[in-house]
Structure formats: structure tokens, C-alpha cells
Design a protein around this motif. Sequence first.
Motif: not given
Ligand code: ATP
Length: 258
Positions: A15, A40-46, A202
Motif C-alpha cells: 500500500y 499486528n501489522g503482520a499482513g493477515k488481513t491483506t 489473536h
Molecule cells: P492486525 O492484526 O493489526 O489487524 P494484520 O496482520 O491484519 O494486522 P494488515 O492489516 O494486513 O496486518 O497490514 C499489514 C501492513 O499493511 C501494515 O503495515 C499496515 O499498516 C499496512 N496496511 C494495511 N492496510 C493498509 C491500507 N489500506 N493503506 C495503507 N497501508 C495499509
Amino acid sequence: MSETVIDIENAVVSYREDVALRGVSLKVGSGEFVGIIGPNGAGKTTLLTIVNGLGKLLSGRVWVLGHYLTPGNGHSLRKKVGYVAQVQNIDPRMPMNVREVVMIGRYGLLGLLARPGKHDWKVVDEMLALVGMSHLARRPIGHLSGGEQQRVAIARCLAQEPRLFLLDEPTASLDWKAQTDILELVKQIHDSRHLTTLFVTHDLNCLPVACDRIVLMKEGLIWGEGSPSELLTDNNLGRLYDMPVSEVKKRRGENILV
Ligand code: ATP
């Protein structure tokens, strides 16, 4: 492994300046229940996002249910993929009842302009019964507890008749009883409807019982995968979260895992 339904090869997603996935490869077989955990921020949602046909790949390949993810085909992919997110803040004045919200799940199949027919309402009522929400079918959606809201979100997702069931921290902010109930419901639905499930959480206490496989993520990479008993050791979790599990237990005054 059973028939492969998700095959991700070296996926890189960013992103703007943030690289969210740095080269992730993952195969998931039909009928598997995969738990995804990591800080948090590991990339799971992505990771869920690219399976759902929403993410933009910088490089790599994503193959889901027989189709490669391309900029043009996310929409047709999403029809087969159900997604449940965290509890949302819903305005109590929102003028929709529970039954109408579950019907939203049918619109991917019906097309936005089509009017739902008898069969569609029957599916909606069956899904509400499945998640134990028939008694609240006429209640405004904004008048539900977090646990009830998640049951409705699951019913909406199932009304879509998906093959893949993606859940992104569906138990976050619920009390422990509601967390356990939702996880049990998800597991029961996974089994009875022969779904393939990716469950991001989590909640390390509940998850292992449900999962066939755990995927650990950290800093945009898959850091480990295997059975819950192999992977969820104090040593691994301490390294994953950069903190000894004994310290987490001490601070939280509770047991994590057994
Ligand atoms: P969490 O447990 O906090 O939900 P996560 O493991 O699901 O985190 P992601 O949400 O996939 O992590 O985010 C991975 C990285 O991408 C993070 O550094 C986040 O800041 C960044 N990121 C996620 N979505 C966006 C977006 N829409 N715009 C910019 N950066 C993003």
C-alpha cells in the motif's frame, strides 16, 4: 492434501510505501480449517484480501477456486468467497432489520437490481435458524449485542452460499463466552457445510481446537505453518511476538494455551 482450492505463489502486496506481503506462498486444500495468527501489522488481513479478490498484487500469483486473480475478475471471485469481519459499530437508527441484512448476502448471486424471491427468503430464514437468530429476525440491526451481530454476519455470509469462509478476527471485542460460542458455531458450520475456512485471530486459547493447520505470520511473511501442537509452543510464540510467553502470562494473569 485434498483438492487444492487456494494456491498463492510469492505474493507481494504493498500500500504505497508499506509492503504488507513480502513474498507469501500458501496452498490450502478443500475442507481445511486454517488458523492464521501473528502480531499486528503482520499482513493477515491483506492475505485474506487477496484470497477475496480485492488485493492488488505487485508480483506473484494468486489462484483461487480455479481462477487466477487479475485486476478484472475480483468480482466473480468474491461471489464464491464469504467474508466475516470484526464486530462493526452500527448506528442504532440504521433502518434495516436482521432478516434484511442477511438478504444482502444473496445480492451477489441475484444481481443488485433483482428482487429476492421466495427461495431467497427461505435461504435467509434457514441461515438465521442455523446461527440461532430466528427469534431476532425482525429486530433492527443496530439493536444487537456484539455476539448477536456476529451471528448475523455469519448468516449473511452463508446466504451467499460461499465455498470459502474467511473470518478476520470475528471474536475480537466479544466476551470470552461469546468468543467460544462463535468459534464453536464457525467450526460446526465449517464441518456441516463442507467449507474451506481461513480464520484470522489473536485468540490463541480457543483456536487450536478447531484448526487442522496453523499459519504464523510476521512482518509480511509466513513464518511457520503446521499442526497446532507442533507450532504453538511457548518458544515459537515468544519469538513470533518478540516477548517470552511466560512474561505475557504474568502480565495478563492468565493461561495462554495449555
Ligand atoms: P492486525 O492484526 O493489526 O489487524 P494484520 O496482520 O491484519 O494486522 P494488515 O492489516 O494486513 O496486518 O497490514 C499489514 C501492513 O499493511 C501494515 O503495515 C499496515 O499498516 C499496512 N496496511 C494495511 N492496510 C493498509 C491500507 N489500506 N493503506 C495503507 N497501508 C495499509
